[in-house]
Each structure stands twice: as structure tokens, then as C-alpha cells.
Design a protein around this motif. Sequence first.
Motif, short mmCIF file in Angstrom:
data_model
loop_
_atom_site.label_atom_id
_atom_site.label_comp_id
_atom_site.label_asym_id
_atom_site.label_seq_id
_atom_site.Cartn_x
_atom_site.Cartn_y
_atom_site.Cartn_z
N VAL A 220 0.81 -1.23 0.00
CA VAL A 220 0.00 0.00 0.00
C VAL A 220 0.83 1.27 0.00
N SER A 221 2.14 1.17 0.21
CA SER A 221 2.97 2.36 0.40
C SER A 221 4.15 2.36 -0.55
N GLU A 222 4.63 3.57 -0.87
CA GLU A 222 5.84 3.73 -1.67
C GLU A 222 7.09 3.86 -0.79
N SER A 223 6.91 3.85 0.52
CA SER A 223 8.05 4.02 1.42
C SER A 223 7.92 3.10 2.64
N PRO A 224 7.86 1.80 2.44
CA PRO A 224 7.62 0.89 3.57
C PRO A 224 8.72 0.89 4.62
N LEU A 225 9.98 1.10 4.22
CA LEU A 225 11.06 1.12 5.20
C LEU A 225 10.92 2.33 6.13
N SER A 226 10.62 3.49 5.55
CA SER A 226 10.40 4.68 6.38
C SER A 226 9.17 4.50 7.27
N ASP A 227 8.12 3.93 6.69
CA ASP A 227 6.90 3.70 7.46
C ASP A 227 7.16 2.83 8.67
N LEU A 228 8.02 1.81 8.49
CA LEU A 228 8.26 0.84 9.54
C LEU A 228 9.21 1.36 10.61
N PHE A 229 10.30 1.96 10.19
CA PHE A 229 11.35 2.31 11.15
C PHE A 229 11.31 3.76 11.60
N LEU A 230 10.58 4.60 10.89
CA LEU A 230 10.40 5.99 11.31
C LEU A 230 8.91 6.30 11.38
N PRO A 231 8.16 5.54 12.19
CA PRO A 231 6.69 5.65 12.18
C PRO A 231 6.16 6.98 12.68
N ASN A 232 6.94 7.70 13.47
CA ASN A 232 6.47 8.97 14.04
C ASN A 232 6.82 10.17 13.18
N ASN A 233 7.38 9.90 12.02
CA ASN A 233 7.74 10.99 11.12
C ASN A 233 6.49 11.59 10.51
N PRO A 234 6.20 12.87 10.77
CA PRO A 234 4.96 13.47 10.26
C PRO A 234 5.00 13.79 8.78
N GLN A 313 -0.96 -2.10 -5.66
CA GLN A 313 -0.46 -0.78 -5.34
C GLN A 313 0.82 -0.92 -4.53
N GLY A 314 1.23 0.17 -3.87
CA GLY A 314 2.46 0.11 -3.09
C GLY A 314 3.66 -0.05 -3.99
N CYS A 315 4.67 -0.73 -3.49
CA CYS A 315 5.91 -0.89 -4.27
C CYS A 315 6.29 -2.36 -4.43
N ILE A 316 5.33 -3.26 -4.31
CA ILE A 316 5.63 -4.68 -4.44
C ILE A 316 6.15 -5.01 -5.84
N TYR A 317 5.74 -4.21 -6.84
CA TYR A 317 6.23 -4.47 -8.19
C TYR A 317 7.73 -4.22 -8.30
N ASN A 318 8.25 -3.24 -7.53
CA ASN A 318 9.70 -3.01 -7.55
C ASN A 318 10.44 -4.23 -7.03
N LEU A 319 9.88 -4.89 -6.03
CA LEU A 319 10.48 -6.12 -5.53
C LEU A 319 10.46 -7.19 -6.62
N TYR A 320 9.35 -7.27 -7.34
CA TYR A 320 9.21 -8.24 -8.43
C TYR A 320 10.27 -8.02 -9.50
N THR A 321 10.42 -6.77 -9.94
CA THR A 321 11.40 -6.49 -10.99
C THR A 321 12.84 -6.66 -10.50
N SER A 322 13.05 -6.48 -9.20
CA SER A 322 14.39 -6.71 -8.65
C SER A 322 14.78 -8.18 -8.78
N VAL A 323 13.83 -9.06 -8.54
CA VAL A 323 14.10 -10.49 -8.74
C VAL A 323 14.29 -10.77 -10.22
N GLU A 324 13.45 -10.17 -11.03
CA GLU A 324 13.51 -10.40 -12.48
C GLU A 324 14.84 -9.96 -13.07
#
Length: 454
Positions: A220-234, A313-324
Motif C-alpha cells: 500500500v505504500s511507496e516508502s515501507p522502510l520509512s513507514d516501519l522504522f520511522l513511524p512517528n515521522n509526520p 499498489q504500493g511498491c511490491i512491483y519493484n520487488l518483483y522487478t528486482s528479482v527479475e
Amino acid sequence: MAAKQQESRLSLKLLIDEKSNRVVAAEAHKEFVEILFSFLTLPMGTIIRVTSSGDTKNPVTTIGCMNNLYRGVEKLSNENWETENCKTMVLRPRNPLGDYCQKLKLNIDGSWSNTYYRCSCCRSRFSWYPNVSCSWRMKTTQEITAADLRSGGVNNKRAFLQKGRTMFIISDDLQIRPACPIVLAQLLSSLGLSEIDGIREMLVEVSKDQVICLLARSLVSESPLSDLFLPNNPTKHETKLPKPETERTFQKSETTEETEAPTLSLQVTLNKSTNKLLFAKATNEFFDFLCTFLTIPIGSIIHVFKTNSGGLQGCIYNLYTSVEELEDTWIWSIDKSAILNPGIAQYHNCKKQPLKLDELIESKYLLDPRPYENFAVLSSLFIVLDNLDVKPLSSASSSLILRELKVPFSDIEEQVITVGMNEALSLLKAALTSPSSALTNGLASFLQKNKQEA
């Protein structure tokens, strides 16, 4: 106790842009990258289950109308299913590459089991479940392990990548490359960063719960690492990292080239003044087709769309193309195409599949837990609401639905849609992206076309 907790975590180095307070990249060993690759092998039903933390009413994130579909299936009583095993197969679908995922340092899907049940009569046939009937009408009652079977199991000690301690660079939107200075420099430059001085390093220990959260955010997100590790970032990071410039077309298998896609008939009821689909009356065949929305792995969903992000949605497709795009030499013990298109686990498909998805055959000796190759009881009917909530058809449910819709009877019309490949793709995309109106967003355009042709 502390030692056990340490074993269930993986180290990750984050590179954080101090000015914008966002994760621009992470450096990780192959063990963490393999976990990311495993996301593509997870069926949608598994994703909804693990991201719901035991409560499907309060998920970590909502994926279109898929959560509604899962909850509707979950609420159906056993009398709507051919067997209790059929319901289990949809809610806890088997990962077609689950034996490889067992080698991960952190495996978030606890439903996989190497325990099987063998028929005491012929002894050559076996099942994932006890008390499944074989062709001799005997039951699978003898508990065995994968090692006891002729085909054995996947005995390698590694999951997907070659042995070694090579580092990988992971962007905030899950583009993955083998680490080298030029890769990092190009990534930072693409984000408008001209030097490394403003980048802060932070070491984190990643837990199983955080991997689950990362999976949810990747859809659902384009920035999952930031969402996870910097959750309080406004600050919401609107800048999207570079994506592949061209759409990719995937080749069909020989079996799907030779046969036309099956079609399904669906009777829908619409509000004439708004062209909104109120609900559909679904046969057991169409219900089985909807069930496969929960049994298809993410990689195969991306594959079936045959263009870039398709319905996800989100960025799961980037993960897919990285494997590809990863060189084949990095992959060990499995063909890269298996990660990109795992297929549906054996017996987890429906008889009439407009999407022409293939099953991954685990063994020719495996018994089908479904007596008649159906999930739902034969000749049963269901009401499918616009948000994909599913209910058994009855006079009580019909009157309740009409009362809740509050639409004048004169403004209601019935039509029949033939669901082929195009309609199925459109409905799947809407199910993945629309929060409340999957039927309307997925099928209304085909209704309009039918009206024009009439």
C-alpha cells in the motif's frame, strides 16, 4: 530466553537522510533479502491472515476489498463447503514454494507443515489432511513426514540465494541490487542527494512482527522502510523512486497458449440511475473463482497482469522487478521464474479459471481434499456484495440486503455478465485496489458495453 529471541531477529543497517528524516536505503545480508523475495510466494489469503494479527476485523492494513472477501469466506458455515478442509484451503492456502520458505531465517507463514497423511491401504497416496478418501475409499490416517515420501522434500539448507555474505542495497521502495558504491551513489543522486555527509546510519534488529508490517506496507505504500522504522515521522514522502521505464510482457506457458480461457456466467443487480452494482448472484463455480483470489501468490498475480504494477499498489512491483533483473547466478536451487510466478498450489485452483492460472504440481500421488474438485457445495448459490462480502443465498439474506440498500425497486435492473479473461482481470484489479466497490469498479464498464451493443 534471550538467546532464543536473538535467533528470531536479523540485523539491518539503515541509511537515513537527516534533512528529510526518511530512510533512503538499507544494507542487508542475503538472509533478509530472501525474506523479501518470499513475499512473492505468499498467497493473498496468507497475507491477509498474517497481517491481521489474529483479528481479521482489525488488520495492520487493508488491501482493497480482499479483507472483505476473506471475512465473508471465514463466516460461512461448514455446510456451504464440500468439506471442512475446503474452507481451510482457502483461508490458509498452501504456499507453492513453502518448502523453500522453511529455510528462511524468519518465516512469517506458520501454516506450512511437512507432515502428511498416507492411505493405510495403497500406501502410495497421501494428503495434507487426515481422513481424506483415496480411490479405494480408504482414509488417510497414517501420519508421515516429507522424508518418508518417495518424492522426498527440498533438502537444501538454503532458501533462494547463493551461499555467501554479500551485501545488498535496498531502496525505500524495495528496489534491490547487489551492494557496491556506484549503486548507492546512483540511488542517492536519483533522490537529489549530492553527498554522503547528510546520511546517518542506524542499526536495527528486525523481528518477525516487523517483517509482517513491512509486507503489509509494501502493498500500500511507496516508502515501507520509512513507514516501519520511522513511524512517528509526520512528513509524507511524496517523491517516488525511479521505476522501470518499460512495461514487461510475460510469456504464457504452452498449456495456456493451446486452450481458450473458460468463462463464467454472473447475474448482477444494478442501480439503474447510478450504474452501481448492488450485488451479484453467484453460482458455486463463480464462488470458487473468487476463492482463488485468496489462493494466488503475489508473484503470480503480478505475472497474470502482464504489465507493470497491474492491480497491485504500493511498491511490491519493484520487488518483483528486482528479482527479475537479478542475474541468474545469484539464485540457488530454484529457477528464478518460480519466484516470479509460483503458480497456485496443487488443488487450490477452481475448475473454471478465466485467468488461466496453472497449478504447481507437488506430487502425482497427492490426493485432492475436495471430493468433487470444488470448494463450495455443488449447486449452491451465494450473494456477493459490491465490496466482495459473501453470504449464502437465502430469503432472509435477500430481504436484509434489500432493506439495507434502500433503493427503489423501480430503479433496480438485472443483467448477466459473461466473465472471461478481460472481465476476470478487471475484477481482480478492482478487488486489490478498491476499498468498497470491487464489483462496480471491476465490471460496470462491461455492463455499459452490453447496453450499447443491445
